[in-house]
Design an enzyme around this catalytic site. Structure first.
Site, short mmCIF file in Angstrom:
data_model
loop_
_atom_site.label_atom_id
_atom_site.label_comp_id
_atom_site.label_asym_id
_atom_site.label_seq_id
_atom_site.Cartn_x
_atom_site.Cartn_y
_atom_site.Cartn_z
N SER A 42 5.30 5.71 8.85
CA SER A 42 5.06 5.86 8.82
C SER A 42 3.58 5.65 8.77
CB SER A 42 4.42 7.22 7.95
OG SER A 42 4.50 7.06 6.85
N ASP A 332 -4.05 10.04 2.13
CA ASP A 332 -3.34 11.96 0.85
C ASP A 332 -2.85 11.22 -0.17
OD1 ASP A 332 -1.33 10.28 2.30
OD2 ASP A 332 -0.52 11.29 3.37
N HIS A 335 -0.59 8.01 1.90
CA HIS A 335 -0.90 6.61 2.66
C HIS A 335 -2.77 6.46 2.95
CE1 HIS A 335 1.76 9.45 4.68
NE2 HIS A 335 2.51 7.87 5.49
#
Ligand code: NAG
Ligand code: NAG
Ligand code: NAG
Length: 357
Positions: A42, A332, A335
């Site tokens: 990610s 978040d 991340h």
């Protein structure tokens, strides 16, 4: 070949050879990098998970709220991710599309593609646990990509793209933070020393496979200080939500083994530039000195309470999401924000670009 085909191919070739004027970071001897090819998780995913059946996606608000006026593209952040900043700074392209994107055109293939899938890892179990694209399948997609390059642009052009492109591999965070520590499933069969050995073995075979397929400029990211991710603090940091020293030590152990393995590969693979990219200290520095970089909050994310939310838990139903994410190191619970990524990529390119010359 029909005339319009010839014209098309010439334009695409000219574009790819000539359109390099805006590179901010340059290589020695005016060499350029024609394309960027990304593998991993990610940190660099630009939307590969959007059409998968997995909980690990984020193509809904508030993700992307600072991306081109608020488009949730599937990037795991409020805005751009490192794939975008690297592509832009090297003068390659503004955005590198996910390989699986239906919008991908043959001309896009020349500037590179993105195979990265949020949630994946070097440990094959990692992608399996969350139903995302494992590195082994990313490699199969890469082979298919090479076939498409050859079909559209021929053997010589394909070999040029493969050998001159920057290939980045960003993985290991999900293995260490999730599969090993958070779920604990791998603790049944491994301790930290032999788990990190296994990860490095996987990373090493992955690099050898890339090399075998023609890649020559290969950069592999180390692990960030995973003990300081907001969700790790919440799980393992006690009432004060401190960084987990145990998980930071595991990240560092992995990094030192990865670095020496990549150094060996760099020596043993002819014509290859295999570079270990150390991000641990840059991110830790930001987390420990947030105000130096204009941040105010480093121990929780902007989205929701900032301590547990990521992917589907970070959504519009949550009224507690912060209004000014430029004050936050993390978007978040897992991340970084676009602003943090931009700082990190700037440091990385300054430090490592010359290694690919
Ligand atoms: C690089 O480009 C600059 C300006 O375009 C030129 O002056 C210089 O000689 C070039 N260097 C090499 C090594 O080709
Ligand atoms: C890892 O090391 C532990 C001992 O610390 C051992 O019990 C385990 O079998 C090892 N696992 C593997 C896969 O080698
Ligand atoms: C990789 O090896 C080359 C020699 O083949 C050397 O010039 C370069 O410094 C090495 N790079 C790294 C990052 O070790």
């Amino acid at each position: 070949m029909e005339l319009w085909n010839v014209v098309f191919v010439c334009c695409v070739l000219c574009y790819s050879f000539c359109h390099t004027a805006e590179a901010i970071v340059k290589l020695r001897g005016n060499e350029t990098i024609p394309a960027l090819i990304l593998f991993g998780d990610s940190i660099v995913d630009t939307g590969s998970n959007n059409n998968l059946i997995t909980g690990l996606k984020c193509n809904f608000p508030p993700y992307g709220r600072d991306f081109e006026g608020g488009i949730p593209t599937g990037r795991f952040s409020n805005g751009k991710v490192p794939a975008d900043f690297v592509a832009e700074e090297l003068g390659i392209k503004e955005y590198i599309a996910p390989y699986t994107s239906p919008a991908l055109q043959p001309g896009d293939l020349l500037r590179g593609v993105n195979f990265a899938s949020g949630g994946t890892g070097y440990d094959p179990l990692t992608a399996q646990l969350v139903s995302v694209i494992p590195l082994s399948e990313q490699l199969e997609q890469f082979k298919e990509y090479i076939g498409k390059l050859k079909g559209n642009f021929g053997e010589a052009k394909t070999n040029f793209i493969l050998s001159k492109s920057l290939v980045l591999v960003v993985s290991s965070s999900n293995d260490i933070a999730n599969t090993y520590f958070a779920t604990g499933v791998r603790k049944l069969n491994y301790d930290v020393p032999n788990y990190t050995d296994m990860l490095v073995q996987q990373a090493s075979s992955f690099v050898k496979e890339l090399y075998g397929l023609g890649a020559r400029r290969i950069g592999v990211f180390g692990a960030p200080p995973l003990g300081c991710l907001p969700f790790v603090r919440a799980l393992f940091g006690g009432l004060r939500r401190l960084c987990s020293e145990e998980i930071n030590m595991a990240s560092k152990l992995f990094n030192s083994k990865l670095s020496s393995e990549l150094h060996k590969l760099n020596q043993s693979l002819p014509q290859a530039k295999v570079v270990y990219i150390h991000i641990y200290d840059s991110l830790l520095n930001i987390i420990q000195n947030p105000t130096k970089y204009g941040f105010e909050v480093a121990d929780k994310g902007c989205c929701g309470t900032g301590t547990v939310e990521a992917a589907f838990l970070c959504n519009m139903l949550d009224p507690t999401t912060c209004s000014d994410d430029s004050k936050y190191v993390f978007w978040d619970s897992y991340h970084p924000t676009q602003k943090t990524y931009q700082i990190l990529v700037g440091e990385i390119l300054n430090k490592y670009t010359s290694n690919f010359s």
